[in-house]
Structures are given as C-alpha cells and as structure tokens.
Design a protein around this motif. Structure first.
Motif, short mmCIF file in Angstrom:
data_model
loop_
_atom_site.label_atom_id
_atom_site.label_comp_id
_atom_site.label_asym_id
_atom_site.label_seq_id
_atom_site.Cartn_x
_atom_site.Cartn_y
_atom_site.Cartn_z
N MET A 1 -19.98 -26.31 111.61
CA MET A 1 -20.29 -26.60 110.21
C MET A 1 -19.54 -27.87 109.82
O MET A 1 -18.39 -28.04 110.15
CB MET A 1 -19.83 -25.42 109.35
N ASP A 2 -20.22 -28.73 109.10
CA ASP A 2 -19.54 -29.98 108.75
C ASP A 2 -18.56 -29.76 107.60
O ASP A 2 -18.72 -28.86 106.79
CB ASP A 2 -20.55 -31.10 108.52
N LEU A 3 -17.53 -30.58 107.58
CA LEU A 3 -16.44 -30.37 106.61
C LEU A 3 -16.88 -30.59 105.18
O LEU A 3 -16.33 -29.97 104.27
CB LEU A 3 -15.26 -31.27 106.97
N ASP A 4 -17.87 -31.46 104.94
CA ASP A 4 -18.36 -31.65 103.57
C ASP A 4 -18.97 -30.35 103.03
O ASP A 4 -18.74 -29.99 101.88
CB ASP A 4 -19.40 -32.77 103.52
N LYS A 5 -19.72 -29.65 103.87
CA LYS A 5 -20.32 -28.38 103.44
C LYS A 5 -19.22 -27.34 103.20
O LYS A 5 -19.26 -26.60 102.22
CB LYS A 5 -21.30 -27.88 104.50
N LEU A 6 -18.23 -27.29 104.08
CA LEU A 6 -17.14 -26.35 103.91
C LEU A 6 -16.35 -26.65 102.64
O LEU A 6 -16.01 -25.74 101.88
CB LEU A 6 -16.23 -26.36 105.13
N THR A 7 -16.09 -27.92 102.37
CA THR A 7 -15.40 -28.31 101.15
C THR A 7 -16.21 -27.88 99.93
O THR A 7 -15.66 -27.36 98.95
CB THR A 7 -15.13 -29.82 101.13
N TRP A 8 -17.52 -28.07 99.99
CA TRP A 8 -18.40 -27.66 98.90
C TRP A 8 -18.31 -26.16 98.68
O TRP A 8 -18.27 -25.69 97.53
CB TRP A 8 -19.84 -28.09 99.23
N LEU A 9 -18.25 -25.39 99.76
CA LEU A 9 -18.12 -23.94 99.63
C LEU A 9 -16.77 -23.53 99.04
O LEU A 9 -16.69 -22.59 98.26
CB LEU A 9 -18.35 -23.27 100.98
N LEU A 10 -15.71 -24.26 99.40
CA LEU A 10 -14.40 -23.99 98.79
C LEU A 10 -14.44 -24.26 97.29
O LEU A 10 -13.89 -23.50 96.50
CB LEU A 10 -13.32 -24.85 99.45
N GLU A 11 -15.11 -25.35 96.91
CA GLU A 11 -15.25 -25.66 95.48
C GLU A 11 -16.02 -24.55 94.77
O GLU A 11 -15.68 -24.18 93.64
CB GLU A 11 -15.96 -27.00 95.30
N GLY A 12 -17.04 -24.00 95.43
CA GLY A 12 -17.80 -22.88 94.85
C GLY A 12 -16.92 -21.66 94.64
O GLY A 12 -17.04 -20.97 93.62
N LEU A 13 -16.03 -21.39 95.59
CA LEU A 13 -15.09 -20.28 95.45
C LEU A 13 -14.22 -20.48 94.21
O LEU A 13 -14.03 -19.55 93.42
CB LEU A 13 -14.22 -20.17 96.71
N LEU A 14 -13.72 -21.69 94.02
CA LEU A 14 -12.87 -21.97 92.86
C LEU A 14 -13.66 -21.84 91.56
O LEU A 14 -13.14 -21.30 90.57
CB LEU A 14 -12.26 -23.37 92.97
N GLU A 15 -14.90 -22.30 91.56
CA GLU A 15 -15.71 -22.25 90.33
C GLU A 15 -16.03 -20.83 89.90
O GLU A 15 -16.08 -20.53 88.72
CB GLU A 15 -17.01 -23.03 90.54
N ARG A 16 -16.25 -19.94 90.86
CA ARG A 16 -16.65 -18.57 90.49
C ARG A 16 -15.47 -17.60 90.39
O ARG A 16 -15.67 -16.42 90.14
CB ARG A 16 -17.72 -18.05 91.44
N THR A 17 -14.24 -18.11 90.58
CA THR A 17 -13.07 -17.24 90.54
C THR A 17 -12.09 -17.77 89.50
O THR A 17 -11.33 -18.70 89.77
CB THR A 17 -12.40 -17.18 91.93
N PRO A 18 -12.11 -17.20 88.29
CA PRO A 18 -11.23 -17.68 87.23
C PRO A 18 -9.76 -17.65 87.64
O PRO A 18 -9.29 -16.72 88.31
CB PRO A 18 -11.48 -16.69 86.08
N GLY A 19 -9.03 -18.70 87.26
CA GLY A 19 -7.61 -18.78 87.52
C GLY A 19 -7.25 -19.43 88.84
O GLY A 19 -6.07 -19.66 89.10
N THR A 20 -8.23 -19.71 89.68
CA THR A 20 -7.92 -20.38 90.95
C THR A 20 -7.74 -21.87 90.71
O THR A 20 -8.37 -22.45 89.84
CB THR A 20 -9.02 -20.15 92.01
#
Length: 132
Positions: A1-20
């Motif tokens: 998996m390319d790192l840009d996609k993984l970074t995008w998924l990490l950003e998604g985790l932060l967006e959907r998890t309040p307080g992160t």
C-alpha cells in the motif's frame, strides 16, 4: 500500500474520532513509517521512539506476568494533557494515536482496531536485517 493512501486513512481515523490529535504507524524497532499531516517530522520521529519503547516494556511485562507468550494487544499511557494508545498493526508494525484528555478511550480503541482489521496485512513491517 502506498504511503499517501495510508496517510489518508490515518487522517480519516482522526476525523471520525473526536479528541484525537495525531496518528502514526511505526515499525517494532521505532522506525516511523508514516504519520498524520498535523505532526512535524521531528515530533513523529520522537513519538515513534516513545511508542516503540512503551510497546517493548509492555512486551516484557507480558512475558513476565502474562501467559508467557509476550503478546501485547494494546499499550496506553495517560499523561497531563492527553493519552497515548499503541496497538499492533500487522507483523512488526504498530499504530500509535495521541488524544486529548477529553477523548473517549473506548471509541479510540474501537476505531483503531477497525483500521488495523482493514489494513493489518498492509501495515506489516518486515524485520530489518543489518549489514554484517
């Protein structure tokens, strides 16, 4: 998996998890693999080293006081101003998340587990072999 996609998924985790605040994927030995955009390179390197150290300590505690297998599902540190969560994310890789004090630990853990389940094989980091 390319790192840009993984970074995008990490950003998604932060967006959907309040307080992160920050998310990072690291190898077992503390090498930063990728991190969320709001974290500088030096901070990400520092967090990777801290997370690897905590995970190693938890592994030692598990070997001594657990079932002897040395398995660690999750390590967590609570400090003034926030929390640090670390979970295994495939063979040889870990996912670390920094939150504010107000974050719901159950929701953080759940969302981290969902991400790891979806991408565990892509987040694995093979053991590095040193040059002799």
């Amino acid at each position: 998996m390319d790192l840009d996609k993984l970074t995008w998924l990490l950003e998604g985790l932060l967006e959907r998890t309040p307080g992160t605040r920050h998310a990072l994927v690291l190898s077992r030995d503390g090498l930063k693999l990728c991190h969320s955009a709001g974290m500088g390179t030096d901070s990400a390197d520092h967090l990777a080293a801290i997370a690897a150290g905590l995970q190693s300590l938890a592994h030692g505690a598990s070997k001594e006081f657990g079932d002897g297998g040395g398995g660690v599902r999750q390590a967590m540190a609570e400090f003034y101003g926030g929390l640090l969560f670390i979970v295994e994310a495939g063979h040889g890789a870990h996912l670390a998340v920094i939150t504010s004090e107000e974050a719901d630990p159950g929701l953080v853990g759940h969302n981290m587990s969902e991400l790891v389940e979806q991408l565990g094989e892509h987040l694995s980091s093979p053991t590095r072999v040193g040059n002799a």
